[in-house]
Design a protein around this motif. Structure first.
Motif, PDB file in Angstrom:
ATOM      1  N   VAL A 174      -7.405  -3.908  -7.404  1.00  0.00           N
ATOM      2  CA  VAL A 174      -7.189  -3.113  -6.039  1.00  0.00           C
ATOM      3  C   VAL A 174      -5.816  -1.910  -6.135  1.00  0.00           C
ATOM      4  CG1 VAL A 174      -6.583  -3.491  -3.407  1.00  0.00           C
ATOM      5  CG2 VAL A 174      -8.450  -5.382  -4.691  1.00  0.00           C
ATOM      6  N   ALA A 175      -6.504  -1.220  -6.077  1.00  0.00           N
ATOM      7  CA  ALA A 175      -5.572  -0.129  -5.448  1.00  0.00           C
ATOM      8  C   ALA A 175      -5.074   0.888  -4.872  1.00  0.00           C
ATOM      9  CB  ALA A 175      -5.582   0.994  -7.322  1.00  0.00           C
ATOM     10  N   LEU A 176      -3.337   0.834  -4.705  1.00  0.00           N
ATOM     11  CA  LEU A 176      -3.720   1.723  -2.855  1.00  0.00           C
ATOM     12  C   LEU A 176      -3.436   3.586  -3.263  1.00  0.00           C
ATOM     13  CD1 LEU A 176      -2.381   1.932  -0.457  1.00  0.00           C
ATOM     14  CD2 LEU A 176      -0.179   1.906  -1.307  1.00  0.00           C
ATOM     15  N   VAL A 177      -4.906   4.006  -2.329  1.00  0.00           N
ATOM     16  CA  VAL A 177      -5.027   5.400  -2.921  1.00  0.00           C
ATOM     17  C   VAL A 177      -3.638   6.183  -1.347  1.00  0.00           C
ATOM     18  CG1 VAL A 177      -6.871   7.539  -2.768  1.00  0.00           C
ATOM     19  CG2 VAL A 177      -6.875   5.197  -3.281  1.00  0.00           C
ATOM     20  N   GLY A 178      -3.706   6.164  -0.053  1.00  0.00           N
ATOM     21  CA  GLY A 178      -3.009   6.419   0.202  1.00  0.00           C
ATOM     22  C   GLY A 178      -2.396   5.504   1.201  1.00  0.00           C
ATOM     23  N   ALA A 179      -1.269   5.315   1.250  1.00  0.00           N
ATOM     24  CA  ALA A 179      -0.826   4.472   2.412  1.00  0.00           C
ATOM     25  C   ALA A 179      -0.409   4.796   3.417  1.00  0.00           C
ATOM     26  CB  ALA A 179       1.305   4.277   1.760  1.00  0.00           C
ATOM     27  N   CYS A 180      -0.737   3.894   4.550  1.00  0.00           N
ATOM     28  CA  CYS A 180      -0.124   3.982   6.392  1.00  0.00           C
ATOM     29  C   CYS A 180       0.569   2.967   6.433  1.00  0.00           C
ATOM     30  CB  CYS A 180      -1.386   3.558   6.371  1.00  0.00           C
ATOM     31  SG  CYS A 180      -2.061   4.343   8.424  1.00  0.00           S
ATOM     32  N   ASP A 181       1.791   4.157   6.557  1.00  0.00           N
ATOM     33  CA  ASP A 181       2.907   2.957   8.109  1.00  0.00           C
ATOM     34  C   ASP A 181       2.753   2.369   9.137  1.00  0.00           C
ATOM     35  OD1 ASP A 181       5.190   1.901   8.470  1.00  0.00           O
ATOM     36  OD2 ASP A 181       6.628   3.918   8.857  1.00  0.00           O
ATOM     37  N   PRO A 182       2.323   1.172   9.423  1.00  0.00           N
ATOM     38  CA  PRO A 182       2.131   0.333  10.794  1.00  0.00           C
ATOM     39  C   PRO A 182       2.779   0.743  11.574  1.00  0.00           C
ATOM     40  CG  PRO A 182       2.855  -0.887   8.772  1.00  0.00           C
ATOM     41  CD  PRO A 182       2.824   0.356   8.224  1.00  0.00           C
ATOM     42  N   ALA A 183       4.388   1.181  11.716  1.00  0.00           N
ATOM     43  CA  ALA A 183       4.929   1.236  12.453  1.00  0.00           C
ATOM     44  C   ALA A 183       4.816   2.826  13.390  1.00  0.00           C
ATOM     45  CB  ALA A 183       6.762   1.282  12.068  1.00  0.00           C
ATOM     46  N   VAL A 184       3.992   3.680  12.795  1.00  0.00           N
ATOM     47  CA  VAL A 184       3.551   4.668  13.556  1.00  0.00           C
ATOM     48  C   VAL A 184       2.336   5.407  13.286  1.00  0.00           C
ATOM     49  CG1 VAL A 184       6.317   5.342  12.946  1.00  0.00           C
ATOM     50  CG2 VAL A 184       3.916   6.175  11.435  1.00  0.00           C
ATOM     51  N   TYR A 185       1.305   4.316  12.994  1.00  0.00           N
ATOM     52  CA  TYR A 185       0.018   4.310  12.515  1.00  0.00           C
ATOM     53  C   TYR A 185      -0.450   4.543  14.164  1.00  0.00           C
ATOM     54  CZ  TYR A 185      -4.895   4.380  11.242  1.00  0.00           C
ATOM     55  OH  TYR A 185      -5.943   4.855  11.271  1.00  0.00           O
TER      56      TYR A 185
END
Length: 465
Positions: free
Chosen positions: A97-108
């Motif tokens: 499993v590899a992260l391609v693009g992160a997503c910040d849950p605090a601002v999503y």
């Protein structure tokens, strides 16, 4: 490299035991006490999510998996396996499993909590990541292809009509101006008006409200054509049924009268409904469960019942005699409102209705005059739940009568001289109609506001993206 498969391919045609690569976005994430993490991924290809089972034994489990928040994009290599859960038949046992693009849950802004459609209109660039709007996008796609399929199978030519035009097809004058002139200091003619002879096209130009007039030109040589493209109306209408930019489907057929037009419209609409019910069963079940409980019954009833045909005059008599307290008073000569149209389809006939022969005063200049001199060979197709969904007419093919209508409505004949040529040189009876694509999507999905069935709505005061 391991073969990539879409979520649709895995869920509908599993290859149990084979290795697969999945590239998608995280919809949900759940950690269990058994040392497993369950991810649900979606790549937009299918309504259902694909479950990924991630074991804590993966080498990067402690460093990578904590970064996988809702909205993040990931690449998964794994093995297709029979699912142990009841929600899906197949799952992926992750090998990498590899992260391609992160997503910040605090601002999503797209979370698991219930979000209103109004809230999501502020995030049109992200709302397709929700079940509702991804389902709408797939339904739009299926309907668009069904439109082309219907006409292509019947020998129609797809015509690309201009977006920039010097004509106002509706004669309404509510058009968006297209200009390269300096709007702060435009050149002026002697009478003080803007001198559009110095503009890019040498005259005034606008965004089109319809491709109909140009379609007539080609129908009068090619026989049967259709347009399917964007149209624009500069109406300050903040309603659930109006957009400033929307897509129109406009067939035009030579050697055809109003009856031919009505048959084509009924066959067309039924074809579209059959196709979407057949090809989008999961999406349609979702709309039934979450948007409009009666939507499937409604669409099936439209399919199963012949469309009722009656004249505008007959409809007005029915409405007046009904005793119903309408918001807008009913009398002969008015442009029927949605409440009148829905009353006819939902209360009186309980089926779609094709109204014909409207008063000439509420219709466009190009519609063929009836012998009574008061009505024109116009038609509207009305459906339960929404009212008018198709508007069309037999076109005036008599040049003298057409000239009279142009003068009667105070239009300038000069810019329409090419249109009159179609009556000068080999004139034929011809007819066509227009279907607002977003009205169709709204009808099919049961969505309450037309702003929610187009990817990026254009309405008064709103053009964010």
């Amino acid at each position: 490299m391991t073969a990539k498969r879409s979520v649709r391919e895995v869920l509908t045609s599993p290859k149990i035991g084979s290795e697969v690569r999945i590239e998608a976005w995280v919809r949900t994430k759940r950690d269990s006490k058994a040392g497993l993490t369950f991810l649900e991924l979606n790549d937009g290809s299918y309504f259902q999510n694909l479950q990924i089972v991630v074991s804590a034994t993966l080498p990067n489990y402690a460093t990578e998996i904590p970064k996988l928040h809702v909205g993040a994009s990931v690449r998964v290599l794994g093995t297709e396996a029979q699912s142990q859960g009841g929600k899906q038949s197949v799952e992926i046992q992750a090998l990498e499993v590899a992260l391609v693009g992160a997503c910040d849950p605090a601002v999503y802004p797209i979370g698991k909590q219930k979000m209103t459609y109004e809230y999501l209109r502020d995030f049109t660039h992200l709302r397709s990541r929700t079940n509702t709007f991804s389902a709408i996008a797939r339904v739009r796609n299926v309907l668009a292809m069904a439109i082309h399929g219907f006409f292509q199978e019947r020998g129609f030519l797809w015509l690309h009509t201009p977006v920039i035009t010097g004509n106002d097809a509706e004669g309404a004058g509510q058009m968006f101006r297209v200009t390269t002139l300096d709007v702060a200091k435009p050149p002026r003619a002697e009478d003080g008006s803007v001198d559009f002879s110095q503009d890019f096209f040498g005259q005034g130009a606008n965004l089109t409200v319809s491709g109909q007039l140009e379609a007539e030109a080609y129908a009068c040589s090619m026989g049967a054509v259709y347009t399917f493209g964007p149209t624009f109306r500069a109406e300050n209408s903040n309603t659930s049924r109006h957009l400033a930019e929307f897509w129109m489907v406009e067939p035009e057929v030579a050697f055809a009268d109003l009856d031919d037009n009505a048959r084509l419209a009924e066959d067309f609409l039924k074809h579209l409904l059959r196709t979407v019910l057949e090809k989008c069963p999961l999406e349609m079940e979702f709309f039934k469960q979450r948007v409009e409980p009666g939507i499937l019954d409604l669409l099936n009833s439209v399919l199963e019942n012949p469309f009722k045909r009656l004249t505008y005059t007959e409809a007005v008599e029915i409405l007046i005699k009904s005793g119903e307290k309408f918001k807008y008073k009913v009398e002969w000569g008015i442009d029927l409102q949605s409440e009148h149209e829905r009353y006819l389809t939902e209360q009186v006939f309980k089926a779609p209705v094709i109204l014909t022969d409207y008063p000439k005063g509420i219709k466009a200049f190009y519609m063929k005059m009836n012998p009574d001199g008061k009505t024109v060979r116009a038609m509207d197709v009305l459906v339960p739940g929404i009212g008018e969904i198709i508007g069309g007419a037999q076109r005036e093919d008599d040049i003298e009568l057409l000239k009279g209508r142009i003068a009667e409505m105070g239009l300038h004949a000069g810019p329409l001289d090419w249109y009159l040529d179609l009556r000068r040189f080999g004139s034929v009876p011809h007819a066509g109609f227009g279907l607002g694509f977003e009205r169709l999507v709204q009808f099919v999905t049961g969505m309450g506001n037309i702003r929610d069935v187009i990817p990026f709505p254009r309405t008064p005061g709103h053009i964010k993206i």
